[in-house]
Scaffold this motif. Structure first.
Motif, mmCIF file in Angstrom:
data_model
loop_
_atom_site.group_PDB
_atom_site.id
_atom_site.type_symbol
_atom_site.label_atom_id
_atom_site.label_comp_id
_atom_site.label_asym_id
_atom_site.label_seq_id
_atom_site.Cartn_x
_atom_site.Cartn_y
_atom_site.Cartn_z
ATOM 1 N N ASN A 21 -0.098 -46.044 -21.063
ATOM 2 C CA ASN A 21 -0.589 -45.119 -22.078
ATOM 3 C C ASN A 21 0.368 -44.938 -23.237
ATOM 4 O O ASN A 21 0.102 -44.159 -24.145
ATOM 5 C CB ASN A 21 -0.874 -43.762 -21.441
ATOM 6 C CG ASN A 21 -2.088 -43.830 -20.552
ATOM 7 O OD1 ASN A 21 -2.945 -44.681 -20.734
ATOM 8 N ND2 ASN A 21 -2.167 -42.953 -19.578
ATOM 9 N N ASP A 22 1.484 -45.598 -23.204
ATOM 10 C CA ASP A 22 2.438 -45.421 -24.291
ATOM 11 C C ASP A 22 1.843 -45.918 -25.604
ATOM 12 O O ASP A 22 1.261 -46.993 -25.685
ATOM 13 C CB ASP A 22 3.715 -46.193 -24.009
ATOM 14 C CG ASP A 22 4.553 -46.339 -25.260
ATOM 15 O OD1 ASP A 22 5.086 -45.316 -25.711
ATOM 16 O OD2 ASP A 22 4.632 -47.456 -25.803
ATOM 17 N N TYR A 23 2.033 -45.140 -26.622
ATOM 18 C CA TYR A 23 1.528 -45.532 -27.932
ATOM 19 C C TYR A 23 2.687 -45.626 -28.922
ATOM 20 O O TYR A 23 2.824 -46.580 -29.671
ATOM 21 C CB TYR A 23 0.512 -44.501 -28.404
ATOM 22 C CG TYR A 23 0.013 -44.710 -29.809
ATOM 23 C CD1 TYR A 23 -0.683 -45.861 -30.160
ATOM 24 C CD2 TYR A 23 0.231 -43.743 -30.789
ATOM 25 C CE1 TYR A 23 -1.142 -46.042 -31.446
ATOM 26 C CE2 TYR A 23 -0.235 -43.931 -32.083
ATOM 27 C CZ TYR A 23 -0.913 -45.081 -32.400
ATOM 28 O OH TYR A 23 -1.367 -45.259 -33.672
ATOM 29 N N PHE A 24 3.532 -44.609 -28.850
ATOM 30 C CA PHE A 24 4.600 -44.482 -29.824
ATOM 31 C C PHE A 24 5.462 -45.740 -29.908
ATOM 32 O O PHE A 24 5.666 -46.313 -30.972
ATOM 33 C CB PHE A 24 5.454 -43.272 -29.450
ATOM 34 C CG PHE A 24 6.555 -42.996 -30.411
ATOM 35 C CD1 PHE A 24 6.303 -42.296 -31.571
ATOM 36 C CD2 PHE A 24 7.839 -43.431 -30.162
ATOM 37 C CE1 PHE A 24 7.314 -42.031 -32.467
ATOM 38 C CE2 PHE A 24 8.860 -43.173 -31.053
ATOM 39 C CZ PHE A 24 8.594 -42.473 -32.208
ATOM 40 N N LEU B 111 -8.928 -39.753 -29.856
ATOM 41 C CA LEU B 111 -10.177 -40.262 -30.433
ATOM 42 C C LEU B 111 -11.355 -39.444 -29.960
ATOM 43 O O LEU B 111 -12.180 -38.978 -30.760
ATOM 44 C CB LEU B 111 -10.373 -41.721 -30.015
ATOM 45 C CG LEU B 111 -9.552 -42.747 -30.779
ATOM 46 C CD1 LEU B 111 -9.752 -44.121 -30.183
ATOM 47 C CD2 LEU B 111 -9.967 -42.745 -32.244
ATOM 48 N N VAL B 112 -11.396 -39.266 -28.654
ATOM 49 C CA VAL B 112 -12.524 -38.550 -28.074
ATOM 50 C C VAL B 112 -12.647 -37.167 -28.692
ATOM 51 O O VAL B 112 -13.733 -36.739 -29.088
ATOM 52 C CB VAL B 112 -12.312 -38.445 -26.554
ATOM 53 C CG1 VAL B 112 -13.301 -37.483 -25.961
ATOM 54 C CG2 VAL B 112 -12.432 -39.805 -25.914
ATOM 55 N N PHE B 113 -11.509 -36.496 -28.801
ATOM 56 C CA PHE B 113 -11.586 -35.149 -29.338
ATOM 57 C C PHE B 113 -11.899 -35.143 -30.827
ATOM 58 O O PHE B 113 -12.522 -34.211 -31.317
ATOM 59 C CB PHE B 113 -10.295 -34.384 -29.046
ATOM 60 C CG PHE B 113 -10.393 -33.579 -27.784
ATOM 61 C CD1 PHE B 113 -10.703 -32.227 -27.834
ATOM 62 C CD2 PHE B 113 -10.207 -34.175 -26.554
ATOM 63 C CE1 PHE B 113 -10.817 -31.496 -26.674
ATOM 64 C CE2 PHE B 113 -10.326 -33.449 -25.395
ATOM 65 C CZ PHE B 113 -10.629 -32.096 -25.453
ATOM 66 N N SER B 114 -11.448 -36.185 -31.543
ATOM 67 C CA SER B 114 -11.774 -36.121 -32.964
ATOM 68 C C SER B 114 -13.262 -36.343 -33.177
ATOM 69 O O SER B 114 -13.839 -35.794 -34.104
ATOM 70 C CB SER B 114 -10.912 -37.100 -33.774
ATOM 71 O OG SER B 114 -10.966 -38.368 -33.212
ATOM 72 N N TRP B 115 -13.898 -37.065 -32.303
ATOM 73 C CA TRP B 115 -15.360 -37.151 -32.398
ATOM 74 C C TRP B 115 -16.013 -35.869 -31.961
ATOM 75 O O TRP B 115 -17.013 -35.430 -32.494
ATOM 76 C CB TRP B 115 -15.904 -38.312 -31.557
ATOM 77 C CG TRP B 115 -15.311 -39.612 -31.921
ATOM 78 C CD1 TRP B 115 -14.752 -39.927 -33.127
ATOM 79 C CD2 TRP B 115 -15.190 -40.759 -31.106
ATOM 80 N NE1 TRP B 115 -14.296 -41.203 -33.098
ATOM 81 C CE2 TRP B 115 -14.543 -41.747 -31.864
ATOM 82 C CE3 TRP B 115 -15.561 -41.058 -29.799
ATOM 83 C CZ2 TRP B 115 -14.258 -43.010 -31.363
ATOM 84 C CZ3 TRP B 115 -15.293 -42.312 -29.300
ATOM 85 C CH2 TRP B 115 -14.642 -43.278 -30.075
ATOM 86 N N SER C 259 -1.039 -38.278 -34.588
ATOM 87 C CA SER C 259 -1.172 -39.525 -35.308
ATOM 88 C C SER C 259 -2.605 -40.032 -35.256
ATOM 89 O O SER C 259 -3.138 -40.524 -36.244
ATOM 90 C CB SER C 259 -0.180 -40.518 -34.709
ATOM 91 O OG SER C 259 -0.611 -41.811 -34.899
ATOM 92 N N VAL C 260 -3.225 -39.891 -34.116
ATOM 93 C CA VAL C 260 -4.579 -40.412 -33.989
ATOM 94 C C VAL C 260 -5.617 -39.478 -34.607
ATOM 95 O O VAL C 260 -6.564 -39.913 -35.252
ATOM 96 C CB VAL C 260 -4.908 -40.656 -32.502
ATOM 97 C CG1 VAL C 260 -6.385 -40.953 -32.330
ATOM 98 C CG2 VAL C 260 -4.077 -41.786 -31.965
#
Ligand code: ATP
Ligand code: ATP
Ligand code: MG
Ligand code: MG
Lengths: 318, 282, 397, 353, 353
Positions: free
Chosen positions: B215-218, A143-147, A255-256
């Motif tokens: 921190n797991d998302y998947f 998220l941070v990087f996409s901003w 994905s994000v």
């Protein structure tokens, strides 16, 4: 002497010991291993086999599986008269890009580690703060990087505009830069990881060797190349392993940040297989499993290398 | 020590270094600082295009208040805790035992089993996705915290066992022999001799696993849905769609989501770093 | 009566996650539970995008009672897998006659699998104040369209905002240009895979589209924005119009546009020989076949489709969309009225559900990706069409 | 001309001074050994000469160059470390040639010099091995070889043999002695080991807490120490010390059951002294009964008898004959008065005559 | 009745046999020391007695119980490890009581036994410390204490002192001797150290490559070794060996520049023999000229002269007087013929008379 024997064994008429007692050393390890092996088998080993099995089927995840033999692989790899799956091709090359560029985390980590390997006041805090990105979830990093990369208003764009550079579509909107943008975001925590590995590695460098080299007249880069780096080999090895694993597993960030886009240009195998298996227009489990199997074989190459190295060390140690 | 300690360099070099450190740090953490900045800005700043300037008003309380009281964030945070903590305990317990078995005993297949654990750990976990999801569904554990916990325990056991086994291997073996000569039962050796000595490894591993799982998302996406069971990493995406383009709230939400492992990291810094290297760099 | 006897739990998963729909959904549940005090309703609202992938899991294991989904072809996988409950009995009830117009969209294999709760027109929402400023009027044909656009561009305003990060917005553009160029029937043939993508007629569609692209009608970098993220361009006056579903109106109003500033027109004609066809997707409620509380679920469906509720939830202050029950009243809202008018009288070509609902799922995903790419790199058209055609041949073989 | 001279060198770590202004002159070609208890500053001093520790104050000269502020590599010194400090990833050949390579010497020259060092140290057959494939002694030889190759003016050794086992230690000690004879360079050598110090040194420097206690040839220190510390430190088993008093020029030593005439001026009358006598200079008198044999330890050719005197003071006596005393015996002892050393009980300085 | 008897014990690791059928009888209360070169099997043999290594073949008896297949804990042995093997997380008290506690002995009994061991080893004041707060010697004492508490029939020590520095080693050696005297249990002790072996042992067992070379009291081995290996292994510096031949009952030894009459039967005529002479039994004859002094090493009270004979053989001679030879001297040597030992040059077995 006045100390009396305290051992039951001193009694010559030994009672017949139980079967467990007699085989204690042989049995115990298996008892201790059992729960972990059970869990691991059920959730890791068997599923790997199942994935192989599924990859020979067409299956939407709901109804019956239909055996299709190697059709999934033929389509994926373009065997026979088909073209190779375009998405697979893109994903594969992107994966290679990830593999190669992600390795930059290693020299970058080394560089920062060297920079921070000093004893001045507060250096511990600095080291921690530099390590910080690794602790943060990749989702947040994404998220941070996409901003950060937002066209026009993103800090990155602001900075590049100073230099008169304008990336069309923003970093993440341009198929030529999007993958690199994500990799850069991934490099951030990964570099922090490598840095900490190298910091500990540097701690373990034999100071006498450094002194010997100093007497030998080695300085700066020469010292680094000839004396320090060879000693950092274990750290480099681990950094290499974790970086490769990280590169091949890259999912969260893609994905994000772009969800595979723009127009699929940032797909990698792991993302593609997720897309095929479980995404909105997906649910082609068999095909997804086939992609996973291919990814598995790429990884197997590294796993084998890693295990082989470990095996050699183990043999040497015994 | 390499490079040459800065103390042995000229005074100017020392000053330059000391001055450069904070600058480098700021550059390094720029993305994070940006988020922190976003999270205290009012909404208006974004519509007026004041992305990077000074906040026109200080809205930290408002923004964070919204995160905590007007979204599912607290629930997600709680979920994360309820997933992470049992996983940490489970994975550490299992791997302690497995590590003990593999590190102390010589038996046929020892190395083989050990390698299976390592290999399984490095497998691209996507390959497990479909079967594990099916298994979880069949066990009626889909969209439950337990389902996630069980899987995480199993998968982390690979890594933890590698770590624990190497740690136990490095313990002086005579300690165990001494206990054997004294007639201490094997399981007691584990509890009374080995376990107390593993404290540093336990702490290190616990912190490490905590961060990994947090921190797991998947897997959160694969095995759960909705605020009933999903952890905060998945929750943050929901949060984002709820407040799409509300950068100030998203930033605040991200920061809240990232906070626990960060706090953990600062509290247990020493163990954490040891953890990263102990199991790996022997 | 039946109302009083409802008890137990009712689990609802809804994808109405945007602020306005969310409030509606929450209101719905509140009202319903007021009617049935003994019923324990558990409402879960999930992200609309995420729900598209999660529905499977949700229905498979430990299913809720009621879920949101979409009409038509989009129901098929779940119907085929037996995950949706057959509610033909409900449709047989007299109250459902008011829904007759949508019965077709809810029917597969001669049975009904859900109920609609809303539908909405698509069309071009534009900044009337900007149009007025440059002395433009609503275009009715392609030439006017291009001319309008040129004027706007000459004044530094983009003609259209759009956010294609999640692809589907581009599908709307294709639906419209294709159906205006080649007609509804051709569009549906294409959707069914009966026409190759390399067909000359498809190329014509893209050629028309490319006119706009080449002149820079769309905002830049749209591939990085979601549809909401693209809104500010219109709000700020950087872009003049948005081809969107009517649900966007709520967001535009919330963004500060007054009804004086905002207006609506039907997508202009391109080929005068074809009739207007319109996108009007229907959103639906379904009962999971594994529902635990079937009675309550059905009652809930009756509730949401009743004329009063339909009137309420689709009103301008709520969803701001069209009610599906013929006995309901159209909200007192100029867009709803215009839309209803348009769909009733001026959509003689046919009603499309939407690109991703009319096309097969895999085709839709590959297709929309291609559309997005086309919007950014129109020169890649040949390559894109080849790719789509390959996919079509594989899927519809 | 490459002796080493230290002028009032001082080393402080922060506020702690650990070397307190040492003056020392080491001649060209001399073999100088630093000994002293652990932590006395031997290594520090050596490393200051090497340039690995900065000199806080004072001056270090090598030959007639002031090297105090020079880099280690420019001082013309080579150092051999206790832990060998070989580069584990390089072959023996590369280890030895590394220094020259780093300083840009031509390949041919390196090869020649390595060959020569190899010959001196008899390492020919190991040239292509890595250090891990060598025994401890071989490793230490390589590390010496590395020093030789650089052709330094001064060799520095920091406890080079203490990681080797007893047998190898003897062997390598002889090797180092031979090396010194063969190449004749100045050498400074730090050790804990009595035997090494005594056998290798031309000159022993006894350090204590950052100060020099005495400098001299080994046998001079052994026979003629300046103070009780040096007397006790040099020699193994160490010198016996018993209390005594001076009475009219006669030293009375109850712990030895003896009086010594004419070993001291009567000027010292009434003074408390410490009497030192080495175990090998005391003879057991089976006829006497002043001491009890606590224990005997036989090492083969020599035994040590541990005696307790009537005063409770312990005395160790060396026995070499075939008849040796046994535990529990009551015996007396005899000492040649010319063999005893007297120290002031307070200052611990030697009282000479 | 708790001696230890080994009957033809064999140990193989896979295909490699490392202990080749050893017979050994250790009496009740005896202090038995295993010595031998590194890798000869000392530790392995000890660990077989302890039960930490399985016995491949043969029988091990403790007292009159056959313990060959018993668990370590049932053999009535206690072991002291080179690395102490103290549990670092327990106090000294808990370390000592741990074994009893784990086997369910009552608290009071444990306390009593720990107190007694503490008294014997003078550890009272350290009881509540953790091992990390102890010096090396104290740690080793605790580890011995842990052994004592269990009241074993047999104590096993594997190089218990080799991690200590020289001074402490001497101290602890004395301590162990005292302990043996005090509790009188059978003890088996593995060491590398000549001095420990000579001073502690009632009986020394010399091992070589998994076989016993000789068993005997220390001075017996020193004075009357069975073969060249034992003769050379026991004693430091080791015995000199030179080649000789037997001519009419006279041994001719060119390397010593001497002939020895009447030390051998003429039956051995023509045989090649090796003549052994300890350094302390050779006397330098300044008047002679058969040898050249290569080097001398002075350790203070004693010096060693390294001589080369005309045949090129090296001989080491001990000198103790005040006048000692110097490097480069030409000297002769004298030996009392009764002091030399003869060995068969081929079999290396001792030739007695
Ligand atoms: N980096 C340092 N900071 C502070 N004090 C130090 C440092 N290095 C050494 N010292 C102190 O300097 C003194 C001398 O240390 P040095 O290593 O020279 O002793 P040494 O004689 O070589 O001892 P050893 O025989 O144990 O090697 C010691 O008291 C030590 O504590
Ligand atoms: N686990 C093992 N597998 C194979 N061989 C072994 C093993 N352990 C020991 N050996 C071999 O057995 C022999 C005897 O070893 P042991 O440790 O008993 O020697 P040692 O006399 O104690 O030596 P040191 O004095 O060095 O301790 C050695 O040759 C060693 O290589
Ligand atoms: Mg030192
Ligand atoms: Mg051993």
């Amino acid at each position: 002497m006045s100390v009396s024997p305290a051992m039951p064994a001193a009694d010559p008429t030994l009672p017949q010991r139980g079967w467990y007692k007699r085989n204690e050393i042989a049995i115990t390890p298996w008892l201790f291993l059992l729960p972990a092996m059970l869990f691991f088998a059920v959730y890791v080993i068997i599923p790997i086999g199942q994935s192989f099995w599924i990859s020979f089927h067409a299956w939407d995840g709901l109804g019956e599986k239909t055996w299709v033999g190697t059709a999934n692989y033929e389509r994926l790899l373009g065997l026979g008269d088909q073209r190779m799956d375009r998405k697979f091709e893109v994903s594969f090359w992107n994966n290679l890009r990830w593999l190669v560029l992600y390795l930059l985390a290693i020299p970058a980590g080394l560089f920062i580690a060297l920079f921070l390997n000093q004893t001045v006041t507060g250096i511990r805090l600095y080291k921690s703060l530099f390590f910080f990105p690794f602790v943060i979830s990749q989702v947040v990093v994404g998220l941070v990087f996409s901003w950060f990369y937002l066209p026009n208003v993103g800090l990155f764009d602001v900075i590049t505009n100073w230099f008169g550079l304008d990336i069309r579509g923003g970093v993440l909107g341009n198929p030529n830069t999007a993958t690199y943008g994500i990799i850069a975001a991934g490099l951030w925590p990964q570099t922090a990881y490598c840095m900490i590995l190298y910091l500990t590695g540097l701690n373990a460098v034999d100071p006498e060797q450094v002194e010997a080299a100093r007497l030998d007249g080695a300085k700066g880069p020469k010292m680094l190349w000839y004396v320090i780096l060879p000693q950092l080999k274990p750290a480099t090895f681990i950094a290499f392993v974790v970086t490769i694993i990280g590169a091949l597993r890259s999912f969260d960030l893609i994905s994000v940040m772009t969800n595979g886009g723009p127009f699929g240009s940032t797909r990698v195998l792991s993302f593609y297989m997720f897309e095929e298996s479980l995404s909105e227009f997906g649910f082609r489990m068999g095909y997804g499993a086939a992609i996973a199997v291919v990814l598995f074989f790429i990884m197997l190459f590294f796993i084998t290398y890693f295990l082989w190295t470990m095996y050699r060390d183990e043999k040497g140690a015994r | 020590m390499f490079p040459t300690p800065i103390q042995k360099r000229p005074r100017t070099a020392q000053i330059t270094y000391q001055a450069f450190l904070p600058v480098a740090l700021i550059v390094w953490l720029l993305p994070l600082l940006a988020v922190a900045l976003f999270s205290i800005k009012p909404d208006a700043d974004f519509t007026t295009g004041n992305y990077w300037g000074w906040p026109s008003s200080f809205e930290a309380f408002n923004n964070y208040g919204k995160v905590f009281f007007e979204s599912n964030m607290p629930r997600y945070l709680l979920n994360s805790l309820l997933i992470t903590i049992p996983t940490v305990i489970g994975a550490v317990a299992l791997s302690c035992m497995a590590g003990f078995a593999l590190g102390v005993y010589r038996f046929k297949g020892n190395l083989f089993i050990f390698f299976i654990f390592i290999a399984g750990n490095f497998v691209p976990f996507q390959i497990l996705m479909v079967p594990v999801r099916d298994l979880t569904v069949n066990l009626n554990l889909y969209d439950t915290k337990l389902g996630l916990v069980l899987f995480h325990i199993a998968f982390q056991t690979g890594f933890c066992t590698l770590f624990m086994r190497n740690f136990i291997r490095a313990l002086p073996f005579p300690l165990i022999e001494a206990a054997r000569v004294e007639g201490v039962a094997e399981w007691r050796i584990f509890f009374y001799v080995v376990l107390p000595l593993m404290k540093p490894a336990l702490a290190a591993l616990a912190v490490l696993i905590f961060t990994f799982i947090w921190n797991d998302y998947f897997w959160a996406v694969v095995l759960t849905q909705g605020p009933g069971a999903q952890p905060v990493t998945a929750g943050i995406t929901e949060f984002n769609s709820q407040f799409r383009a509300a950068y100030h709230l998203m930033s605040a939400g991200s920061i809240v989501a990232a906070l626990p492992p960060v706090i953990m990291f600062f509290l247990m810094q020493k163990h954490f770093i040891a953890g990263l290297t102990l199991g790996a760099v022997k | 009566d039946a109302h009083a006897s409802l008890s137990g739990d009712l689990k609802i998963i809804s994808d109405m996650s945007n602020p306005a729909p969310r409030a509606v959904m929450e209101g719905l549940v509140a009202d319903f539970s007021e009617l049935h005090p003994d019923l324990d309703i558990e409402l879960t609202i999930v992200d609309r995008e995420a729900w598209k992938t999660q529905i499977r899991n949700a229905l498979g294991a430990n299913p809720p009672d009621v879920v949101n989904w979409y009409a038509a072809n989009r129901m098929r996988p779940y119907v085929d897998a037996g995950l949706f409950a057959d509610i033909s009995d409900l449709w047989a009830e007299p109250e459902f006659e008011g829904l007759a117009s949508t019965k077709g969209a809810m029917t597969l294999d001669d049975k009904q699998w859900g109920v609609p709760y809303t539908y909405y027109q698509w069309g071009v929402y534009y900044r009337k104040d900007i149009y007025d400023q440059y002395d433009l009027s609503e275009p009715t044909n392609w030439e006017e369209e291009i001319a309008n656009c040129q004027t706007l561009l000459d004044n530094g305003v983009k003609c259209y905002t759009i956010g294609t990060k999640f692809l589907w917005t581009a599908g709307g553009w294709f639906d419209y240009i294709n159906s205006r160029t080649n007609g509804y029937d051709f569009h549906i043939e294409l959707a069914r895979g009966e026409v190759p993508w390399t067909d000359e007629r498809v190329r014509q569609t893209f050629a028309n589209w490319q006119q706009l692209i080449d002149m820079g009608a769309f905002i830049e970098d749209h591939q990085t924005y979601s549809w909401q993220e693209a809104l500010p361009f219109m709000l700020n006056g950087d872009a003049a119009a948005y081809l969107m579903g009517n649900f966007a109106v709520a967001a535009m109003r919330e963004g500060g546009l007054t009804d004086e500033q905002l207006d609506f027109y039907q997508f202009p004609l391109i080929n005068p020989d074809v009739d207007y066809a319109e996108d009007a997707p229907t959103d639906t409620f379904h009962i999971a076949s594994g529902a635990q509380n079937m009675d309550a679920a059905k009652e809930f469906l009756r509730f949401v489709t009743s004329p009063e509720v339909q009137t309420e939830i689709n009103g301008g202050d709520a969803l701001g969309q069209l009610p599906v029950n013929a006995n309901a009243e159209i909200g007192d809202d100029k867009f709803l009225e215009q839309g209803f008018e348009m769909l009733s009288n001026n959509a003689t070509g046919g009603i499309m559900q939407f690109f991703d609902r009319d096309f097969d799922a895999e085709m839709a995903s590959v297709g929309m990706e291609g559309l997005q790419e086309f919007m950014v790199f129109p020169d890649n058209l040949e390559d894109i069409l080849t790719r789509l055609e390959e996919t079509r041949q594989r899927i519809y073989q | 001309m490459s002796g080493v001279a230290l002028n009032k060198v001082i080393k402080s770590y922060g506020d702690v001074q650990v070397i307190h202004g040492i003056d020392l002159q080491i001649e060209d070609g001399e073999f100088c050994v630093f000994v002293g208890p652990s932590g006395c500053g031997k290594s520090t001093l050596l490393r200051m000469v090497a340039g690995l520790e900065e000199t806080s104050d004072g001056q270090i000269m090598i030959g007639d160059r002031d090297v105090t502020r020079l880099d280690p590599s420019q001082r013309g010194v080579a150092m051999v470390f206790q832990t060998y400090a070989l580069y584990p990833h390089m072959t023996v050949r590369d280890n030895m040639g590394f220094g020259l390579k780093m300083n840009g010497h031509p390949k041919a020259e390196i090869t020649k010099k390595v060959a020569e060092a190899t010959r001196i140290l008899k390492l020919e057959q190991y040239l292509d091995r890595k250090p891990s494939a060598l025994s401890g002694g071989q490793r230490q030889r390589v590390s010496i070889g590395r020093a030789i190759v650089r052709g330094p003016e001064v060799f520095l050794f920091d406890e080079p043999l203490s990681n080797l086992d007893a047998e190898l230690r003897v062997e390598m000690r002889v090797e180092i002695a031979r090396l010194h004879k063969e190449i004749g360079a100045t050498m400074i050598y730090v050790t804990h080991d009595q035997v090494e110090a005594m056998t290798l040194a031309d000159k022993i420097v006894v350090l204590r807490a950052g100060n020099i206690e005495q400098v001299g040839a080994p046998m001079d220190l052994y026979r003629d120490p300046d103070n009780k510390f040096v007397a006790g430190f040099i020699g193994s088993p160490s010198m016996n010390f018993v209390d005594g008093t001076v009475e009219g020029g006669t030293v009375v030593a109850p712990g030895l059951g003896a009086r010594f005439d004419g070993v001291i001026h009567s000027a010292h009358d009434g003074q408390n002294v410490t009497i030192g006598a080495r175990p090998e200079h005391i003879v057991i008198d089976p006829a006497g009964d002043t001491h009890i044999v606590d224990m005997t330890e036989s090492l083969g050719g020599v035994s040590y008898a541990y005696l307790t005197s009537e005063t409770g003071e312990k005395v160790i006596v060396e026995e070499r004959g075939d008849d040796r005393s046994a535990t529990g015996d009551k015996v007396g002892i005899k000492i040649d008065p010319s063999r005893i050393l007297l120290f002031d009980a307070k200052t611990e300085q030697r009282i000479r005559g």
